[in-house]
Design a protein around this motif. Structure first.
Motif, PDB file in Angstrom:
ATOM      1  N   SER A 170       0.824  -1.207   0.000  1.00 52.01           N
ATOM      2  CA  SER A 170       0.000   0.000   0.000  1.00 52.01           C
ATOM      3  C   SER A 170       0.862   1.263   0.000  1.00 52.01           C
ATOM      4  O   SER A 170       0.671   2.147  -0.806  1.00 52.01           O
ATOM      5  CB  SER A 170      -0.964  -0.024   1.158  1.00 52.01           C
ATOM      6  N   GLN A 171       1.867   1.337   0.930  1.00 52.35           N
ATOM      7  CA  GLN A 171       2.711   2.537   0.975  1.00 52.35           C
ATOM      8  C   GLN A 171       4.065   2.185   0.374  1.00 52.35           C
ATOM      9  O   GLN A 171       5.031   1.916   1.071  1.00 52.35           O
ATOM     10  CB  GLN A 171       2.832   3.019   2.434  1.00 52.35           C
ATOM     11  N   VAL A 172       4.127   2.174  -0.964  1.00 55.35           N
ATOM     12  CA  VAL A 172       5.343   1.695  -1.614  1.00 55.35           C
ATOM     13  C   VAL A 172       6.315   2.819  -1.949  1.00 55.35           C
ATOM     14  O   VAL A 172       7.507   2.603  -2.002  1.00 55.35           O
ATOM     15  CB  VAL A 172       5.010   0.894  -2.884  1.00 55.35           C
ATOM     16  N   HIS A 173       5.777   4.005  -2.146  1.00 56.55           N
ATOM     17  CA  HIS A 173       6.642   5.115  -2.540  1.00 56.55           C
ATOM     18  C   HIS A 173       5.937   6.425  -2.212  1.00 56.55           C
ATOM     19  O   HIS A 173       4.773   6.600  -2.548  1.00 56.55           O
ATOM     20  CB  HIS A 173       6.921   5.028  -4.049  1.00 56.55           C
ATOM     21  N   THR A 174       6.666   7.337  -1.559  1.00 56.27           N
ATOM     22  CA  THR A 174       6.089   8.657  -1.291  1.00 56.27           C
ATOM     23  C   THR A 174       6.537   9.593  -2.409  1.00 56.27           C
ATOM     24  O   THR A 174       7.733   9.837  -2.566  1.00 56.27           O
ATOM     25  CB  THR A 174       6.590   9.188   0.070  1.00 56.27           C
ATOM     26  N   GLY A 228       6.672  10.004 -17.690  1.00 52.42           N
ATOM     27  CA  GLY A 228       7.651   9.010 -18.151  1.00 52.42           C
ATOM     28  C   GLY A 228       8.093   8.044 -17.089  1.00 52.42           C
ATOM     29  O   GLY A 228       8.776   7.055 -17.392  1.00 52.42           O
ATOM     30  N   THR A 229       7.741   8.300 -15.827  1.00 53.92           N
ATOM     31  CA  THR A 229       8.264   7.523 -14.708  1.00 53.92           C
ATOM     32  C   THR A 229       7.115   7.173 -13.757  1.00 53.92           C
ATOM     33  O   THR A 229       7.079   7.625 -12.613  1.00 53.92           O
ATOM     34  CB  THR A 229       9.325   8.343 -13.956  1.00 53.92           C
ATOM     35  N   LEU A 230       6.235   6.348 -14.257  1.00 51.42           N
ATOM     36  CA  LEU A 230       4.998   5.987 -13.566  1.00 51.42           C
ATOM     37  C   LEU A 230       5.216   5.535 -12.117  1.00 51.42           C
ATOM     38  O   LEU A 230       4.497   5.967 -11.214  1.00 51.42           O
ATOM     39  CB  LEU A 230       4.341   4.859 -14.396  1.00 51.42           C
ATOM     40  N   GLY A 231       6.194   4.667 -11.892  1.00 48.48           N
ATOM     41  CA  GLY A 231       6.482   4.160 -10.539  1.00 48.48           C
ATOM     42  C   GLY A 231       5.241   3.556  -9.930  1.00 48.48           C
ATOM     43  O   GLY A 231       4.621   2.648 -10.487  1.00 48.48           O
ATOM     44  N   PHE A 232       4.831   4.098  -8.785  1.00 47.93           N
ATOM     45  CA  PHE A 232       3.633   3.567  -8.130  1.00 47.93           C
ATOM     46  C   PHE A 232       2.449   4.517  -8.296  1.00 47.93           C
ATOM     47  O   PHE A 232       1.472   4.453  -7.550  1.00 47.93           O
ATOM     48  CB  PHE A 232       3.971   3.155  -6.699  1.00 47.93           C
ATOM     49  N   SER A 269       7.201  -4.576 -12.727  1.00 44.51           N
ATOM     50  CA  SER A 269       6.370  -4.684 -11.515  1.00 44.51           C
ATOM     51  C   SER A 269       5.656  -3.369 -11.223  1.00 44.51           C
ATOM     52  O   SER A 269       4.521  -3.382 -10.752  1.00 44.51           O
ATOM     53  CB  SER A 269       7.158  -5.176 -10.298  1.00 44.51           C
ATOM     54  N   ALA A 270       6.309  -2.241 -11.503  1.00 46.09           N
ATOM     55  CA  ALA A 270       5.637  -0.945 -11.323  1.00 46.09           C
ATOM     56  C   ALA A 270       4.461  -0.845 -12.298  1.00 46.09           C
ATOM     57  O   ALA A 270       3.352  -0.436 -11.927  1.00 46.09           O
ATOM     58  CB  ALA A 270       6.632   0.184 -11.560  1.00 46.09           C
ATOM     59  N   PHE A 271       4.704  -1.243 -13.536  1.00 49.46           N
ATOM     60  CA  PHE A 271       3.663  -1.209 -14.571  1.00 49.46           C
ATOM     61  C   PHE A 271       2.473  -2.078 -14.154  1.00 49.46           C
ATOM     62  O   PHE A 271       1.314  -1.646 -14.204  1.00 49.46           O
ATOM     63  CB  PHE A 271       4.281  -1.685 -15.891  1.00 49.46           C
ATOM     64  N   ARG A 273      -1.378  -1.070 -13.313  1.00 51.89           N
ATOM     65  CA  ARG A 273      -2.497  -1.585 -14.122  1.00 51.89           C
ATOM     66  C   ARG A 273      -3.671  -1.916 -13.209  1.00 51.89           C
ATOM     67  O   ARG A 273      -4.826  -1.710 -13.558  1.00 51.89           O
ATOM     68  CB  ARG A 273      -2.045  -2.829 -14.876  1.00 51.89           C
ATOM     69  N   GLU A 274      -3.352  -2.421 -12.029  1.00 51.69           N
ATOM     70  CA  GLU A 274      -4.394  -2.722 -11.043  1.00 51.69           C
ATOM     71  C   GLU A 274      -4.923  -1.417 -10.440  1.00 51.69           C
ATOM     72  O   GLU A 274      -6.122  -1.190 -10.359  1.00 51.69           O
ATOM     73  CB  GLU A 274      -3.813  -3.588  -9.914  1.00 51.69           C
ATOM     74  N   LYS A 275      -3.964  -0.565 -10.017  1.00 52.41           N
ATOM     75  CA  LYS A 275      -4.329   0.676  -9.320  1.00 52.41           C
ATOM     76  C   LYS A 275      -5.261   1.554 -10.172  1.00 52.41           C
ATOM     77  O   LYS A 275      -6.200   2.148  -9.659  1.00 52.41           O
ATOM     78  CB  LYS A 275      -3.039   1.432  -8.968  1.00 52.41           C
ATOM     79  N   PHE A 276      -4.979   1.636 -11.473  1.00 49.76           N
ATOM     80  CA  PHE A 276      -5.758   2.529 -12.343  1.00 49.76           C
ATOM     81  C   PHE A 276      -6.728   1.743 -13.254  1.00 49.76           C
ATOM     82  O   PHE A 276      -6.966   2.158 -14.382  1.00 49.76           O
ATOM     83  CB  PHE A 276      -4.818   3.384 -13.208  1.00 49.76           C
TER      84      PHE A 276
END
Ligand SMILES: C[S@@+](CC[C@H](N)C(=O)[O-])C[C@H]1O[C@@H](n2cnc3c(N)ncnc32)[C@H](O)[C@@H]1O
Length: 310
Positions: free
Chosen positions: A2-6, A28-32, A57-59, A63-66
């Motif tokens: 859930s809290q993978v990147h601030t 260009g840098t989707l990340g989380f 893995s970020a992609f 895909r799930e998140k959005f």
């Protein structure tokens, strides 16, 4: 996860980026998905964000998140290198984006997870590839290349003074056994570095290997070059960098694109044909506030630069 990147400089970067509520934006840098989400929050139903990340893995996470936003065509996701910004525009049948953002480097998830193999503080395979389809890992590089090449990479991309000494120890150590893990490399560096500066030395060497393995600086130069032709007039190119090598490239690129003539100062008339394509909006880079750094130590080295397409 859930809290993978601030996300860093979230408000500052997206406030600069979003100038049209119904625009089409590129990240260009989707990340989380932190910046992508914030861009989306600033748009109306007609607006759209096209985002990419080389890390599968970020992609997949995004895909799930959005999921819903993709169904509504408000978010489009790619697992491409951001240097292909112009190709992505073509695939999307777009002539221009209304703004382009890159939040360079690696995410906290990549740094904090052993499986990703990015951090010297966690023992894992010495990989350091963002894109796992790349041929060479960091272990392949330090086990196969010449001592001189390794020293040059550590010096050039890590700005590490002891690069020759470290490369020599790597080359001696691999005679006995292939260097496979982050701990093995850490041990070699620790045997050479001044203990007082060990953390700095480790960061510099790992940074150098990561930049080399992923060819990060070439990707950044290509991204900047390929962004300008697909950026709408009045659209902004917004870049957050995390170390001096990246920041220098962004600064020099903006400076060059901000010039309308590159003739020698004593030339009687201009013959260079140079066209000014960008106007710099941040004379000095924007840096995170003290409170942001206090809450997220990884923000401490961030620099935000913005230029506008003219
Ligand atoms: C600092 S993180 C971005 C975090 C994101 N803005 C967020 O808020 O979640 C940088 C991301 O850029 C990706 N990346 C680095 N170089 C890339 C490149 N050349 N092309 C595409 N993605 C890249 C990394 O895999 C990482 O996920």
């Amino acid at each position: 996860m859930s809290q993978v990147h601030t996300p860093v400089l979230l408000k500052e970067s997206t406030d600069y980026l979003v100038t049209k509520k119904d625009g089409v934006y590129f990240e260009g840098t989707l990340g989380f998905g932190g910046h992508t989400q914030e861009i989306l929050n600033g748009l109306n139903k007609k607006g759209c964000v096209v985002s990419t990340d080389v890390d599968k893995s970020a992609f997949n996470f995004c895909r799930e998140k959005f999921k819903d936003e993709q169904d509504e065509q408000r978010v489009k996701l790619y697992n491409f290198n951001f240097s292909l910004v112009d190709v992505i525009a073509k695939i999307e049948s777009l002539e221009f984006f209304d703004g382009i953002l890159a939040d360079l480097g690696v995410s906290s998830f990549q740094l904090d997870n052993a499986a990703a193999g990015f951090s010297y503080s966690i023992n894992s395979e010495l990989d350091l590839r963002l894109d796992k389809s790349l041929r060479k890992t960091a272990a392949d590089f330090i086990n196969q290349e010449s001592e001189e090449k390794i020293a040059n990479v550590i010096f050039e991309f890590g700005e590490e003074k002891n690069s020759r000494k470290i490369a020599h120890h790597i080359s001696e150590s691999r005679k006995n056994k292939r260097i496979e893990t982050t701990d093995e490399l850490k041990k070699i560096i620790s045997s050479v570095a001044n203990p007082k500066y060990l953390t700095k030395t480790l960061s510099r060497v790992f940074q150098a290997l990561r930049i080399y393995v992923n060819d990060e600086l070439s990707a950044l130069k290509l991204f900047l070059e390929n962004s300008v032709p697909v950026l709408n007039k009045g659209g902004r190119l917004v870049v957050i960098s995390y170390h001096s090598l990246e920041d220098r490239i962004v600064k020099e690129f903006f400076k060059y694109e901000n010039l309308s003539c590159i003739c020698s100062p004593d030339a009687p008339i201009c013959t260079c044909g140079k066209v000014k394509r960008l106007k710099i909006l941040t004379k000095k880079p924007i840096t995170p506030s003290e409170s942001e750094i206090k809450n997220n130590n990884r923000a401490r080295s961030a620099k935000l630069r913005v230029a506008e397409r003219i």
